[in-house]
Design a protein around this motif. Structure first.
Motif, PDB file in Angstrom:
ATOM      1  N   ARG A 122      -7.901   5.315   1.034  1.00 10.77           N
ATOM      2  CA  ARG A 122      -6.518   5.026  -0.147  1.00 10.77           C
ATOM      3  C   ARG A 122      -6.008   5.868  -0.929  1.00 10.77           C
ATOM      4  NH1 ARG A 122      -8.270   0.692  -1.586  1.00 10.77           N
ATOM      5  NH2 ARG A 122      -6.820  -1.197  -0.683  1.00 10.77           N
ATOM      6  N   GLN A 123      -7.254   5.965  -1.207  1.00 14.59           N
ATOM      7  CA  GLN A 123      -7.267   7.316  -2.413  1.00 14.59           C
ATOM      8  C   GLN A 123      -6.966   8.667  -2.261  1.00 14.59           C
ATOM      9  OE1 GLN A 123     -10.007   6.454  -5.903  1.00 14.59           O
ATOM     10  NE2 GLN A 123     -10.851   4.453  -5.003  1.00 14.59           N
TER      11      GLN A 123
ATOM     12  N   ARG B  79      -3.402   9.569  -0.551  1.00  9.24           N
ATOM     13  CA  ARG B  79      -2.342   8.264  -1.559  1.00  9.24           C
ATOM     14  C   ARG B  79      -0.831   9.092  -1.407  1.00  9.24           C
ATOM     15  NH1 ARG B  79      -6.308   8.528  -5.367  1.00  9.24           N
ATOM     16  NH2 ARG B  79      -6.207  11.120  -6.289  1.00  9.24           N
TER      17      ARG B  79
ATOM     18  N   THR C 240      -0.285   3.852   4.312  1.00  9.47           N
ATOM     19  CA  THR C 240      -0.482   2.769   3.523  1.00  9.47           C
ATOM     20  C   THR C 240      -2.198   2.497   4.172  1.00  9.47           C
ATOM     21  OG1 THR C 240       1.531   2.176   3.204  1.00  9.47           O
ATOM     22  CG2 THR C 240       0.351   0.580   2.416  1.00  9.47           C
TER      23      THR C 240
ATOM     24  N   ARG D 100      -1.865  -3.275  -1.224  1.00 11.43           N
ATOM     25  CA  ARG D 100      -3.549  -2.211  -1.315  1.00 11.43           C
ATOM     26  C   ARG D 100      -4.353  -3.150  -1.322  1.00 11.43           C
ATOM     27  NH1 ARG D 100      -7.558  -2.714  -4.963  1.00 11.43           N
ATOM     28  NH2 ARG D 100      -8.376  -0.419  -4.926  1.00 11.43           N
TER      29      ARG D 100
END
Length: 268
Positions: free
Chosen positions: A176-177, A180, A185, A235
């Motif tokens: 995810r990081q 980003r 997603t 998230r």
């Protein structure tokens, strides 16, 4: 059950691993019901064909890609085949996984190796394999990893399973990081006990299943929530909410929680 509509799913191709039964099966049916095109991956060709027939009878569209084993070589071959046959894939739901509940003293290392291969390494390989494909398009893409509350709240007799899910949650958070700034997603789905055939392998004597039966989540409810979150900036999905609250308290006060909830933790 009333379908929660997510118009972003319409006409989107979404891979679901472990799609032949349980949560994966319900997610596939929900995607098809909303006009999406589930791409079904599992080891049982027979169960995939049965699910495909059910989806098509209900006017849905799907594709099946059986895989004999979730080995590195088999997954690499399958990814290449999908990339050749499918012009555009929009999402990946890493759902394949299993658990075995044993004390560390009784733990079979071969079982742990297989749990890590299916629960962690296969999911990482699928995500890495399709990542360039997702990043090359401007439209939204989505990777959802079905993890477990065991990744956050480990309990006795889940050493191998909790370790594998903890690893997958760590991978998901890093992915995810690293993405980003893209249109991809990345979502983790952290679940408590679910009423599926999972416990036929994990809990062979049925004791734990009996102890937590009244708390078990329904796979249909999970599927609805997962599909409703597709292509949104979600998230995490944590179910049930009270178990997520418990995992937060556990991170803050681990010793106290282990002492207070010893009898609950020992129900396996």
């Amino acid at each position: 059950m009333k379908i929660r509509r997510n118009r972003s799913v319409y006409d989107k191709k979404i891979i679901i691993t472990g799609a032949s039964k349980g949560i994966g099966r319900e997610i596939a049916k929900e995607i098809a019901a909303q006009g999406g095109i589930p791409i079904l991956v599992a080891r049982s060709t027979e169960l995939l064909e049965e699910l495909a027939e059910e989806i098509e009878v209900n006017n849905g569209i799907c594709k099946i890609y059986p895989i004999e084993t979730f080995s590195r070589e088999a997954i690499a071959e399958q990814i290449n085949t999908m990339m050749e046959k499918e012009e555009r894939i929009h999402g990946l739901i890493n759902n394949a996984g299993f658990g075995i509940f044993d004390s560390i003293e009784d733990l079979n290392i071969e079982d742990v190796e297989e749990m890590f291969q299916v629960n962690v390494l296969a999911g990482i390989q699928y995500a890495k394999g399709f990542l360039p494909h997702f990043l090359q398009f401007k439209g939204k893409s989505h990777i959802i990893n079905i993890v477990s509350q065991s990744a956050k709240l480990p309990t006795p007799k889940t050493a191998g399973y909790a370790a594998s899910k903890h690893a997958m949650l760590g991978f998901t958070n890093v992915l995810r990081q690293e993405t980003r700034e893209s249109s991809l997603t990345v979502t983790s789905v952290n679940l408590g006990p679910v009423k599926t055939s999972f416990f036929e392998v994990a809990d062979k004597n049925g004791e734990y299943q009996q102890n937590v039966e009244k708390y078990m989540l329904k796979p249909e409810k999970i599927a609805s929530k997962v599909v409703h979150s597709l292509f949104t900036n979600k998230r995490e999905i944590n179910m049930p909410w009270w178990m997520e609250a418990g995992s937060i308290f556990y991170r803050l006060f681990p010793g106290l929680m282990e002492k207070m909830l010893k009898s609950q933790f020992d129900k396996k």
